[in-house]
Design an enzyme around this catalytic site. Structure first.
Site, mmCIF file in Angstrom:
data_model
loop_
_atom_site.group_PDB
_atom_site.id
_atom_site.type_symbol
_atom_site.label_atom_id
_atom_site.label_comp_id
_atom_site.label_asym_id
_atom_site.label_seq_id
_atom_site.Cartn_x
_atom_site.Cartn_y
_atom_site.Cartn_z
ATOM 1 N N LYS A 58 0.836 -1.204 0.000
ATOM 2 C CA LYS A 58 0.000 0.000 0.000
ATOM 3 C C LYS A 58 0.877 1.262 0.000
ATOM 4 O O LYS A 58 2.098 1.176 0.211
ATOM 5 C CB LYS A 58 -0.913 -0.050 1.232
ATOM 6 C CG LYS A 58 -1.925 -1.204 1.198
ATOM 7 C CD LYS A 58 -2.796 -1.183 2.450
ATOM 8 C CE LYS A 58 -3.917 -2.199 2.377
ATOM 9 N NZ LYS A 58 -4.803 -2.136 3.584
ATOM 10 N N TYR A 90 -12.311 -2.403 -3.326
ATOM 11 C CA TYR A 90 -12.847 -2.472 -1.963
ATOM 12 C C TYR A 90 -14.373 -2.411 -1.940
ATOM 13 O O TYR A 90 -14.962 -1.994 -0.937
ATOM 14 C CB TYR A 90 -12.247 -1.342 -1.117
ATOM 15 C CG TYR A 90 -10.831 -1.618 -0.633
ATOM 16 C CD1 TYR A 90 -10.544 -2.752 0.130
ATOM 17 C CD2 TYR A 90 -9.784 -0.738 -0.917
ATOM 18 C CE1 TYR A 90 -9.248 -3.007 0.586
ATOM 19 C CE2 TYR A 90 -8.488 -0.986 -0.459
ATOM 20 C CZ TYR A 90 -8.225 -2.121 0.295
ATOM 21 O OH TYR A 90 -6.958 -2.382 0.752
ATOM 22 N N ASN A 114 -1.926 0.030 7.363
ATOM 23 C CA ASN A 114 -1.430 -1.336 7.624
ATOM 24 C C ASN A 114 -0.610 -1.938 6.474
ATOM 25 O O ASN A 114 -0.469 -3.153 6.361
ATOM 26 C CB ASN A 114 -2.572 -2.252 8.088
ATOM 27 C CG ASN A 114 -3.662 -2.411 7.053
ATOM 28 O OD1 ASN A 114 -3.567 -1.847 5.960
ATOM 29 N ND2 ASN A 114 -4.694 -3.170 7.367
ATOM 30 N N HIS A 166 -1.867 -5.334 1.384
ATOM 31 C CA HIS A 166 -3.143 -6.002 1.094
ATOM 32 C C HIS A 166 -2.850 -7.413 0.593
ATOM 33 O O HIS A 166 -1.885 -7.634 -0.131
ATOM 34 C CB HIS A 166 -3.919 -5.256 -0.012
ATOM 35 C CG HIS A 166 -5.060 -6.075 -0.542
ATOM 36 N ND1 HIS A 166 -6.271 -6.132 0.093
ATOM 37 C CD2 HIS A 166 -5.141 -6.931 -1.602
ATOM 38 C CE1 HIS A 166 -7.057 -6.980 -0.566
ATOM 39 N NE2 HIS A 166 -6.400 -7.473 -1.600
HETATM 40 P P1 IDP Z 1 -7.773 -6.866 5.181
HETATM 41 O O1 IDP Z 1 -6.946 -5.810 4.467
HETATM 42 O O2 IDP Z 1 -6.992 -7.517 6.287
HETATM 43 O O3 IDP Z 1 -8.401 -7.852 4.237
HETATM 44 P P2 IDP Z 1 -10.430 -5.690 5.463
HETATM 45 O O4 IDP Z 1 -11.362 -5.936 6.594
HETATM 46 O O5 IDP Z 1 -10.756 -6.276 4.148
HETATM 47 O O6 IDP Z 1 -8.971 -6.119 5.937
HETATM 48 O O7 IDP Z 1 -10.301 -4.114 5.304
HETATM 49 C C1 IDP Z 1 -9.677 -3.554 4.180
HETATM 50 C C2 IDP Z 1 -8.785 -2.430 4.626
HETATM 51 O O8 IDP Z 1 -9.608 -1.375 5.124
HETATM 52 C C3 IDP Z 1 -7.852 -2.754 5.782
HETATM 53 O O9 IDP Z 1 -6.659 -3.406 5.368
HETATM 54 C C4 IDP Z 1 -7.563 -1.375 6.310
HETATM 55 O O10 IDP Z 1 -6.619 -0.680 5.497
HETATM 56 C C5 IDP Z 1 -8.909 -0.693 6.149
HETATM 57 N N1 IDP Z 1 -9.716 -0.768 7.371
HETATM 58 C C6 IDP Z 1 -10.425 -1.819 7.824
HETATM 59 N N2 IDP Z 1 -11.033 -1.520 8.993
HETATM 60 C C7 IDP Z 1 -10.712 -0.261 9.255
HETATM 61 C C8 IDP Z 1 -11.028 0.640 10.333
HETATM 62 O O11 IDP Z 1 -11.739 0.303 11.280
HETATM 63 N N3 IDP Z 1 -10.489 1.888 10.271
HETATM 64 C C9 IDP Z 1 -9.698 2.303 9.242
HETATM 65 N N4 IDP Z 1 -9.375 1.496 8.216
HETATM 66 C C10 IDP Z 1 -9.864 0.235 8.233
HETATM 67 MG MG MG Z 2 -9.939 -7.688 2.886
#
Ligand code: IDP
Ligand code: MG
Length: 170
Positions: free
Chosen positions: A29, A69, A132, A135
């Site tokens: 990312k 997304y 984070n 992806h």
């Molecule tokens: P993943 O990346 O581990 O698959 P997902 O639940 O699919 O996680 O969420 C996609 C992305 O959305 C996450 O990697 C993160 O960057 C962002 N995200 C998810 N939950 C939150 C939140 O509560 N606050 C801010 N960003 C979030």
């Molecule tokens: Mg995801």
């Protein structure tokens, strides 16, 4: 009898070969790129034994990110997520190997780095869920969808790594 045995052995061999060809979509990312973690992340997938099938450095459009997304449309973090993800270049990749989707998720760590185990990518290199750094597809179906969104089929490179016989039993 002999023919049946040969056929079933061939079928087992083909299934093992197909399993070894599972693919996942991995993306460094914008924060991972800005923090110079591209090499570190690629190194982990490469050293594990997975095979790189495609890679590109791109500034993703909001339109592409909204498709990527789509499952999160309507969530409170969605607008911020698209803004963050379109704020700079990303490294989009396709990696191949046995159970690469599930193992890739283990290597990444949990979505919220606060809960990611040390030794995982998120556990080692980031702190907050909204930054984070990586992806990875969460299922084989998502991987197929995401690979199709980010790559043209001509960009998926067919090649035979010299190391395969030392990584797989069959
Ligand atoms: P993943 O990346 O581990 O698959 P997902 O639940 O699919 O996680 O969420 C996609 C992305 O959305 C996450 O990697 C993160 O960057 C962002 N995200 C998810 N939950 C939150 C939140 O509560 N606050 C801010 N960003 C979030
Ligand atoms: Mg995801």
């Amino acid at each position: 009898m002999v023919i049946c045995t040969v056929l079933s052995l061939f079928s087992l061999f083909s299934k093992a070969m197909a399993a070894n060809k599972e693919r996942t979509f991995i993306m460094v990312k914008p924060d991972g790129v800005q923090r110079n973690l591209v090499g570190e992340i690629i190194k982990r997938f490469e050293a594990k034994g997975f095979k790189l099938v495609a890679m590109k450095f791109v500034l993703p459009t909001e339109d592409l990110l909204k498709k990527h997304y789509a499952e999160h449309i309507g969530r409170p973090f969605f607008a911020g997520l698209v803004k963050y993800m379109s704020s700079g270049p990303v490294v989009a990749m396709v990696w191949e190997g046995l159970n690469v989707v599930k193992t890739g998720r283990f290597m990444m760590g949990t979505t919220n780095p606060a809960d990611s185990a040390p030794g995982t990518i998120r556990g080692d290199f980031c702190i907050q869920v909204g930054r984070n750094i990586i992806h990875g597809s969460d299922s084989v179906e998502s991987a197929q969808k995401e690979i199709g969104l980010w790559f043209d089929s001509k960009e998926l490179v067919a090649w035979q790594p010299a190391t395969q016989a030392w990584i797989y039993e069959d």
